[in-house]
Design an enzyme around this catalytic site. Structure first.
Site, PDB file in Angstrom:
ATOM      1  N   HIS A  29       0.807  -1.213   0.000  1.00  0.00           N
ATOM      2  CA  HIS A  29       0.000   0.000   0.000  1.00  0.00           C
ATOM      3  C   HIS A  29       0.847   1.273   0.000  1.00  0.00           C
ATOM      4  O   HIS A  29       0.330   2.358  -0.283  1.00  0.00           O
ATOM      5  CB  HIS A  29      -0.992   0.009   1.174  1.00  0.00           C
ATOM      6  CG  HIS A  29      -0.379   0.188   2.524  1.00  0.00           C
ATOM      7  ND1 HIS A  29      -0.102  -0.863   3.374  1.00  0.00           N
ATOM      8  CD2 HIS A  29       0.002   1.297   3.196  1.00  0.00           C
ATOM      9  CE1 HIS A  29       0.407  -0.402   4.495  1.00  0.00           C
ATOM     10  NE2 HIS A  29       0.484   0.902   4.421  1.00  0.00           N
ATOM     11  N   ASP A  83       0.238  -7.787   1.288  1.00  0.00           N
ATOM     12  CA  ASP A  83       0.599  -6.374   1.431  1.00  0.00           C
ATOM     13  C   ASP A  83       2.109  -6.200   1.531  1.00  0.00           C
ATOM     14  O   ASP A  83       2.620  -5.462   2.378  1.00  0.00           O
ATOM     15  CB  ASP A  83      -0.099  -5.747   2.637  1.00  0.00           C
ATOM     16  CG  ASP A  83      -0.121  -4.222   2.562  1.00  0.00           C
ATOM     17  OD1 ASP A  83       0.131  -3.691   1.467  1.00  0.00           O
ATOM     18  OD2 ASP A  83      -0.383  -3.572   3.586  1.00  0.00           O
ATOM     19  N   SER A 115       4.675   2.544   7.887  1.00  0.00           N
ATOM     20  CA  SER A 115       4.422   1.377   7.047  1.00  0.00           C
ATOM     21  C   SER A 115       5.662   0.978   6.259  1.00  0.00           C
ATOM     22  O   SER A 115       6.290   1.805   5.600  1.00  0.00           O
ATOM     23  CB  SER A 115       3.295   1.673   6.057  1.00  0.00           C
ATOM     24  OG  SER A 115       2.046   1.405   6.615  1.00  0.00           O
TER      25      SER A 115
END
Length: 505
Positions: free
Chosen positions: A133, A165, A241
Site C-alpha cells: 500500500h 501487502d 508502514s
C-alpha cells in the site's frame, strides 16, 4: 494515510503534521517550574534551608548514578541496535494521482512510507522490502527512495503482492548496508523490540516496545489474506508502514504494517508482518514475478471457540476446524472430512486458522506433506499433496470469489473478456503450462483496447505488476487516475510467444 475503518488503519502517511510543545521556556531554554527566593538578612535560616535541599538532591543523584552503573548496559544495547539498523532504513515517497468522478478533475498527491534494505538468498543485489500500500499504483520513475544520509534515487524495478501487502523494490546499486533478517517463528511474547521508520514524515525515527502478541488477524484488512501479524506496543504511526521491527540482536523480525486506533495515532497496538512470511513473498516475487501459494481446497471455520473444541474432545481451541472440503481437491483426495481439526501440517503444530493458511501458502506445490487431524477424539495422520491455491479455489463448490460468477466465465474489462490462466487452462489454449496472466477471449470493437489486444493475447503485467488473475487485470485496466498504463502482452505467433509493450495514455 489510508483508512480501512474507524478502528484500523495502515501506517502509511500522506499528511504533514506540525507538533508543538506547550512548555514555557525561560532564559537558556530551561523550563520555568519553580523559583527559589534569595536569602534576606536575619540569621540565614532560609540560606541554610536551601543548602540542605541541595545536599539531599546530591545524595539522590549519587544513588541514581550507582544504580545506573548496573543498568547502562541495557541503555547501551538500545543505542547499538539503533546504530546498526538505522543506515538500512529508507524513507519512501510515491507520487500518485486520482481522477474525481465529477468533472474528471485530477488530484495529485504523495504517499509516504518506510522500507528496509535487505538481500535475498535467491538473487544477487540489494532490495527494499516495504508494504504494497506504500507504492500501490506507482511506477519506478514515480517512487523515490531516501537514504539515511539524504541521498535519493528511483528503484530499478518494483514487484508487489496484494494478498500479503508486501512490495519489493530492486536497487541498481550494491554498495549500501543491508539489514540482517531474523527468524520470526522464534519471537517470544514480552521480548523487547524497536520499530524504525518515518512516522508523520519524521524520517529515521526509532521507538521501543515489546512483542505484545502473536498470530493476530484483523478483519478490517479484508484484502490482506495472508495475515499472521506480530502485535507490538512500540509506537507505530502513519508513515511507519514498511519499516522494520527489529529484535535486540539488530535482526529484522517484522515489517510494520498497520495500527488499531480510534483517532489515527498510536495507542500501543501496532501490527507487523512476520519476516519469515515477508521474506518468502519477496523471494517468490524476485524469482517468479508472482507468488504461487499452496492450497488444500478447504473452507475453515473462523469462529472456532472453546465450546466447539470441547465438543470434539479438545481441551482448548487449537488448530483449524474444517468447515467444508471441495470435491476433487487435495484435501478431499487425502481423506480430509468436514469437522476435522488440522492440528499439524508438515511437522508444524498449527495454532489457528491463519497459521494454517500461511503455513500451507508457503509449502512447496506438488510435494506431499503429512497432515495430522483431530477426528473422533484422537489424532489421524493423512498424506496430502499441496496444489496451487488458485486452482483449489476454482472448484464446483466455490464461488471463485467473483460474486458467484460461474467457474470459467469471462471477466469483463472495458470491452475485453478475460479469463484467469492456470496449468489446465493454459494447456487447453495451446500455451505453456506455466503461463500465467489474463487471457483475452473476446474483444469488443468499441473497446479502448481494441487496437492493442487480440483474442488469445495474455496480459502478463501492468505497470510492472505481474498479473495473476482476470479480476486483477480488470481492476488495473479500469484505473481512475490520469496516469498512463504500461501493458505487457504475451502473444502466440507461429509456435512461439512474442512479447509486446504498450503505453496507454
Amino acid at each position: 494515510m489510508k483508512m480501512r475503518s474507524a478502528s484500523m488503519m495502515l501506517a502509511a502517511g500522506s499528511l504533514a503534521v506540525g507538533l508543538g510543545v506547550g512548555f514555557q521556556l525561560g532564559r537558556g531554554g530551561g523550563v520555568l517550574s519553580a523559583q527559589v527566593a534569595p536569602a534576606r538578612g536575619g540569621d540565614g535560616a532560609e540560606l541554610h534551608k536551601v543548602s540542605r535541599v541541595e545536599e539531599n538532591d546530591a545524595k539522590t543523584y549519587d544513588e541514581l548514578a550507582r544504580e545506573y552503573d548496573r543498568f547502562k548496559h541495557v541503555d547501551r544495547m538500545f543505542e547499538l541496535v539503533s546504530r546498526a539498523v538505522r543506515p538500512t532504513v529508507v524513507h519512501i515517497v510515491t507520487q500518485k494521482t486520482t481522477r474525481q468522478e465529477e468533472g474528471q478533475r485530477v488530484r495529485k498527491f504523495e504517499e509516504t512510507g518506510s522500507g528496509v534494505i535487505v538481500r535475498s538468498d535467491k538473487a544477487p543485489g540489494l532490495f527494499v522490502l516495504t508494504n504494497h500500500h506504500v507504492i500501490e499504483g506507482g511506477r519506478p520513475n514515480r517512487v523515490r527512495v531516501y537514504l539515511h544520509d539524504g541521498r535519493s534515487f528511483a528503484p530499478e524495478k518494483i514487484w508487489s503482492d496484494v494478498m500479503a501487502d508486501v512490495a519489493v523494490l530492486k536497487l541498481d546499486r550494491d554498495d549500501l548496508p543491508a539489514a540482517r533478517l531474523g527468524d520470526s517463528d522464534t519471537v517470544q511474547i514480552g521480548s523487547w523490540v524497536l520499530a524504525l521508520g518515518s512516522p508523520f514524515g519524521l524520517t529515521h525515527s526509532v521507538s521501543q516496545g515489546i512483542i505484545s502478541a502473536r498470530s493476530r488477524h484483523m478483519d478490517e484488512l479484508q484484502d490482506v489474506e495472508n495475515q499472521d501479524f506480530l502485535q507490538t506496543d512500540a509506537a507505530i504511526n502513519p508513515g511507519n508502514s514498511g519499516g522494520p521491527l527489529v529484535n535486540m540482536l539488530g535482526e529484522v523480525i517484522g515489517v510494520n504494517n498497520s495500527i488499531a486506533s480510534s483517532h489515527g495515532g498510536n495507542e500501543g497496538v501496532g501490527f507487523s508482518i512476520p519476516i519469515n512470511l515477508a521474506r518468502w513473498i519477496m523471494n517468490e516475487l524476485i524469482v517468479n514475478g508472482r507468488v504461487s501459494r499452496g492450497g488444500l481446497g478447504v473452507e475453515l471455520d473462523p469462529d472456532f471457540r472453546q465450546e466447539k473444541a470441547v465438543e470434539r474432545g479438545l481441551d482448548r481451541p487449537r488448530g483449524a476446524l474444517i468447515q467444508s472440503v471441495s470435491p476433487n481437491s487435495p484435501a478431499a483426495q487425502a481423506g480430509v472430512r468436514k469437522g476435522d481439526v488440522v492440528i499439524e501440517f508438515a511437522g508444524v503444530p498449527i495454532q489457528d486458522l491463519n497459521h494454517l493458511i500461511n503455513t500451507v501458502s508457503m509449502a512447496p506445490i506438488g510435494r506431499a506433506a503429512e497432515l495430522v487431524v483431530w477426528r473422533d477424539s484422537r489424532e489421524t495422520k493423512l498424506q496430502v499433496t499441496v496444489a496451487e491455491r488458485e486452482r483449489t479455489l476454482r472448484t464446483p463448490n466455490d464461488s471463485n470469489r467473483t460474486g458467484g460468477k460461474p467457474d470459467g466465465a469471462p471477466t469483463p474489462a472495458l470491452g475485453l473478456d478475460l479469463i484467469s490462466l492456470d496449468d489446465d487452462s493454459a494447456v487447453a489454449h495451446g500455451l505453456p503450462r506455466t503461463t500465467r496472466g489474463a487471457l483475452v477471449v473476446a474483444v469488443d470493437p468499441d473497446s479502448p483496447f481494441a487496437s492493442l489486444c487480440k483474442v488469445d493475447d495474455v496480459i502478463s503485467s501492468i505497470n510492472d505488476q505481474a498479473i495473476q488473475s482476470a479480476e486483477q487485470a480488470a481492476r488495473y485496466l479500469a484505473h481512475e487516475d490520469a496516469s498512463p498504463l504500461i501493458i505487457q502482452i504475451d502473444r502466440p505467433a507461429n509456435g512461439r510467444i512474442e512479447r509486446h509493450m504498450f503505453r496507454v495514455p
